[in-house]
Design a protein around this motif. Structure first.
Motif, PDB file in Angstrom:
ATOM      1  N   THR A  69       0.824  -1.210   0.000  1.00 43.41           N
ATOM      2  CA  THR A  69       0.000   0.000   0.000  1.00 43.41           C
ATOM      3  C   THR A  69       0.859   1.262   0.000  1.00 43.41           C
ATOM      4  O   THR A  69       0.456   2.306   0.501  1.00 43.41           O
ATOM      5  N   ARG A  90      -2.917   0.652   6.351  1.00 42.91           N
ATOM      6  CA  ARG A  90      -3.303   1.982   5.869  1.00 42.91           C
ATOM      7  C   ARG A  90      -2.596   3.007   6.764  1.00 42.91           C
ATOM      8  O   ARG A  90      -2.974   3.206   7.916  1.00 42.91           O
ATOM      9  N   TRP A 139     -10.107  -2.108   0.531  1.00 46.36           N
ATOM     10  CA  TRP A 139      -8.784  -2.070   1.169  1.00 46.36           C
ATOM     11  C   TRP A 139      -8.837  -2.956   2.409  1.00 46.36           C
ATOM     12  O   TRP A 139      -9.496  -2.641   3.379  1.00 46.36           O
TER      13      TRP A 139
END
Length: 394
Positions: A11, A35, A127
């Motif tokens: 990511t 994240r 995600w």
């Protein structure tokens, strides 16, 4: 067990760009990885890691909807570049020589990630905030195993998970690793004189000293320093206290640059990373690698991220052209991707590796040849245009 057409593991910039490219091409893509939202920075505080974005990479980011989300007050175009050899060699490149707006754009890592994450959110790309732990291939593609939330059945797994790629290791993809014995040290500097949107690079024999233009601060002009130097010297410098670091920079910068931008002073503490030359086979059944997971080159040309974004662009193109009878993870489809990337990756690898070896040699005849070659190149407009076009990713 859940299903997704393509899982992108990683990511960071390459992974976010890949998921966006796949989603915009109509594929069902899922991001897998933590994240980490980049923290907002005060106007005069810049992320230590910056990238020189080529025209081809800017075009890709624009097509992904990310470029327009950038804060352009924090983006600095490179309108010209000066490259100095270790004697009298010198090349001066300007955007106007090939009728261009800029040679490149200097962008902070955090600003680029912020824009890409925002574009991902706008498109609603799934995600999964989890960690990859393994994979199994089957007739339908690949089962992606995660640490906390179970297994994802996918037709293709894209490894965009960095230089130490767990996906690459799990897939058994061959990996060549050669350390240079050098470190890349980055920091931001205050400049005495304006940079005028000009990047400068000096080859000194045992190091490469580069200054990349950044937006001015309240104190005046600033630049990003990227200095590749022997590992022992880099570690000793970074271990010093701030006054000693400033003194080291002042002494060496004056000797290297000849005062080209006046006195230079550190705005931030130097940070370093080891420099390596790495190549892989890039694919395995049901798996494709992009970015640092697939290759790493010396940063002296500033093309590492551009090479990774080129992987993303080519992978999406190959998947779109694969034909309806083949799955994205089909070995022939992935072999096509590998072939399409072989030439540009090899060319960039040979260029950066070759330049490192060329300027790292102290043999006097070779030193004369390399500096004379730079002087000759600076006098031939066609060669200068080709250098500009290569830097643009064309």
């Amino acid at each position: 067990m859940s299903n997704s057409s393509i899982v992108v593991c990683g990511t960071g910039i390459a992974g976010l760009a890949c998921a966006l490219g796949l989603a915009r091409a109509g594929f069902s893509a899922t991001l897998l990885g933590p994240r980490q939202v980049p923290a907002a920075r005060p106007s005069d505080d810049y992320h230590p890691r910056v990238y020189a974005i080529s025209q081809a990479s800017r075009d890709l980011l624009d097509s992904l909807g990310a470029w327009r989300l950038m804060d352009f007050n924090r983006v600095s175009p490179v309108e010209s570049m000066e490259i100095y050899g270790d004697a009298q060699g010198h090349i001066n490149l300007s955007a106007w020589q090939d009728v261009r707006e800029a040679l490149a754009w200097i962008v902070e890592s955090s600003e680029l990630e912020r824009a890409l994450q925002q574009a991902v959110q706008v498109l609603g790309i799934p995600w999964r905030e989890d960690h990859f732990v393994g994979l199994d291939t089957n007739a339908a593609g690949v089962q992606v195993h995660t640490r906390q939330t179970g297994t994802i059945q996918a037709q293709l797994l894209v490894g965009a998970d960095g230089a130490r790629s767990p996906v690459r290791q799990a897939a058994g993809i061959h990996h060549d690793y050669t350390p240079y014995g050098d470190m890349g040290v980055v920091a931001h500097l205050d400049l005495q004189y304006p940079h005028q949107q000009r990047a400068c690079q000096w080859f000194t024999g045992d190091s490469v000293f580069a200054l990349l233009p950044l937006p001015d601060t309240a104190k005046g002009p600033q630049a990003s320093l990227v200095w590749s130097m022997p590992q022992g010297q880099a570690q000793a410098w970074m271990a010093q206290d701030e006054p000693a670091q400033q003194a080291f920079l002042a002494t060496h910068a004056q000797a290297i640059t000849g005062g080209r931008l006046g006195k230079l002073a550190l705005r931030s503490r130097p940070q370093g990373f080891p420099l390596t030359f790495e190549r892989t086979a890039m694919v395995a059944p049901g798996v494709a690698l992009v970015g640092d997971a697939a290759h790493r080159v010396h940063p002296l040309a500033g093309q590492g991220l551009n090479l990774g974004l080129g992987d993303v662009r080519t992978l999406v193109q190959v998947l779109l052209a694969r034909g309806p009878h083949r799955l994205p993870g089909d070995v022939q489809v992935l072999a096509c991707y590998r072939r399409r990337r072989a030439e540009p990756v090899l060319a960039m690898s040979l260029a950066t590796h070759g330049l490192h070896r060329l300027f790292g040699s102290g043999w006097a005849p070779l030193a004369w040849v390399r500096n004379q070659g730079m002087q000759m190149a600076d006098q031939i407009p066609f060669i200068k245009r080709r250098l500009i076009q290569a830097a643009a990713g064309e």
